[in-house]
Design an enzyme around this catalytic site. Structure first.
Site, PDB file in Angstrom:
ATOM      1  CG  HIS A  10      -5.959   8.111 107.111  1.00 45.82           C
ATOM      2  ND1 HIS A  10      -5.534   9.001 106.152  1.00 45.82           N
ATOM      3  CD2 HIS A  10      -6.416   8.859 108.153  1.00 45.82           C
ATOM      4  CE1 HIS A  10      -5.738  10.238 106.591  1.00 45.82           C
ATOM      5  NE2 HIS A  10      -6.258  10.189 107.795  1.00 45.82           N
ATOM      6  CD  GLN A  41      -6.837  14.238 116.780  1.00 50.14           C
ATOM      7  OE1 GLN A  41      -7.310  15.240 116.279  1.00 50.14           O
ATOM      8  NE2 GLN A  41      -6.580  13.146 116.069  1.00 50.14           N
TER       9      GLN A  41
HETATM   10  O1  PAF Z   1      -7.270  13.364 113.319  1.00 52.46           O
HETATM   11  C1  PAF Z   1      -8.284  13.626 112.639  1.00 52.46           C
HETATM   12  O2  PAF Z   1      -8.377  13.298 111.445  1.00 52.46           O
HETATM   13  C2  PAF Z   1      -9.435  14.374 113.287  1.00 52.46           C
HETATM   14  O3  PAF Z   1      -8.973  15.325 114.181  1.00 52.46           O
HETATM   15  C3  PAF Z   1     -10.461  13.450 113.943  1.00 52.46           C
HETATM   16  C4  PAF Z   1      -9.868  12.657 115.092  1.00 52.46           C
HETATM   17  C5  PAF Z   1     -11.022  12.487 112.903  1.00 52.46           C
HETATM   18  C6  PAF Z   1     -11.629  14.274 114.510  1.00 52.46           C
HETATM   19  O4  PAF Z   1     -12.253  15.011 113.517  1.00 52.46           O
END
Ligand code: PAF
Length: 281
Positions: free
Chosen positions: A37, A153
């Site tokens: 992150h 995603q």
């Molecule tokens: O990847 C994540 O942490 C989640 O899927 C996101 C993109 C924040 C959506 O809740």
């Protein structure tokens, strides 16, 4: 850094920054931040003068038997980490703030949401696309940064942005790994020490597939056989391992251009995902 629990406060802060001439960046997260992150935040910083991080464990992307309740949370630590990275606003709403009672509007990216994790987790990508669309409307970012570990995603979000003409640049950032190859994930903390060792078979299988393809193998089936052997040696319970077109996620039989190998496997009770690009010799 400001911490905002409300949509209105976050939107006002973002609009103020934009009015000052800042390019606005957004890093959507579910918290329990790790080095992966922090890399997303740094990449956002390089592209925007004002950066918001959202921290929201989004209930609509969890199935009824999944880990919503026990998903790891560490709010104070996340606040300190964001502060350390020079984040401007941390948007940390409650579920009630994000979803008004009776909400019945969702975003579905039809085909891209069906295979891979979409098959194993019905409704998951509808929840992801919906919450990311909402975050885009709230923060109104110029650029939003996501990790490539959640490869499907990322493709779903890219397609949503394209199909709905959202004025957001979507940036994918390569997966951050521990020195031994394990892809960083908030869910790694579910693993016991022994399970963590076993989980290394995922990155080993990906590396082995990469080597095989670099050495000239073009038959996807044969590459997947090698992957299955390595995962079973690591006693991982395979959910899926598939080779797909990197953009459309259509199934691929012959590897004649760069493609993605995506896999999901259970180590004990923990479901992990990982992926790699395969580039033919
Ligand atoms: O990847 C994540 O942490 C989640 O899927 C996101 C993109 C924040 C959506 O809740």
């Amino acid at each position: 850094m400001q911490v905002h629990p409300t949509i209105a406060g976050t939107r006002a802060a973002s609009r103020t920054a934009r009015a000052r001439g800042a390019r606005v960046g957004l890093v959507p997260t579910m918290g329990y931040l790790h080095r992966g992150h922090l890399e997303l935040i740094r990449q956002a910083r390089e592209r925007a003068q004002w950066v918001a991080v959202s921290l929201f464990v989004n209930p609509t992307q969890f199935g009824p038997t999944e880990d919503l309740e026990r998903y790891p949370r560490a709010f104070e630590r996340d606040v300190a980490l964001c502060e350390g990275e020079g984040v401007d606003v941390l948007f940390a709403p409650s579920p009630a703030e994000m979803y008004t009672p009776g909400a019945q509007t969702f975003v579905t990216v039809e085909e891209l949401s069906k295979p891979l994790c979409g098959a194993a987790r019905p409704g998951h990508f509808r929840g992801v696309a919906t919450v990311v669309a909402k975050l885009f409307h709230i923060v109104e970012p110029d650029v939003a940064v996501f990790g490539e570990k959640d490869y499907q995603q990322l493709q779903v979000i890219r397609r949503m942005v394209r199909d709905l003409d959202m004025p957001v640049e979507v940036v994918g950032v390569p997966t951050v790994r521990d020195a031994d190859g394990l892809a960083l994930s908030s869910r790694n903390q579910y693993l016991s020490r022994e399970e963590r060792d076993r989980a290394l078979c995922l990155s080993r299988a990906l590396a082995s597939a990469r080597d095989l393809v670099a050495a000239g193998e073009t038959d996807a089936e044969r590459v997947l056989e090698r992957v299955a052997v390595i995962l079973s040696e690591g006693t991982a319970e395979l959910d899926y391992a598939e080779i797909r077109d990197a953009e459309t996620l259509a199934a691929v039989q012959r590897i004649e251009r760069p493609v993605v190998l995506a896999l999901a496997a259970r180590i004990g009770a923990t479901r992990l995902i990982d992926n790699t690009m395969l580039t033919p010799a």
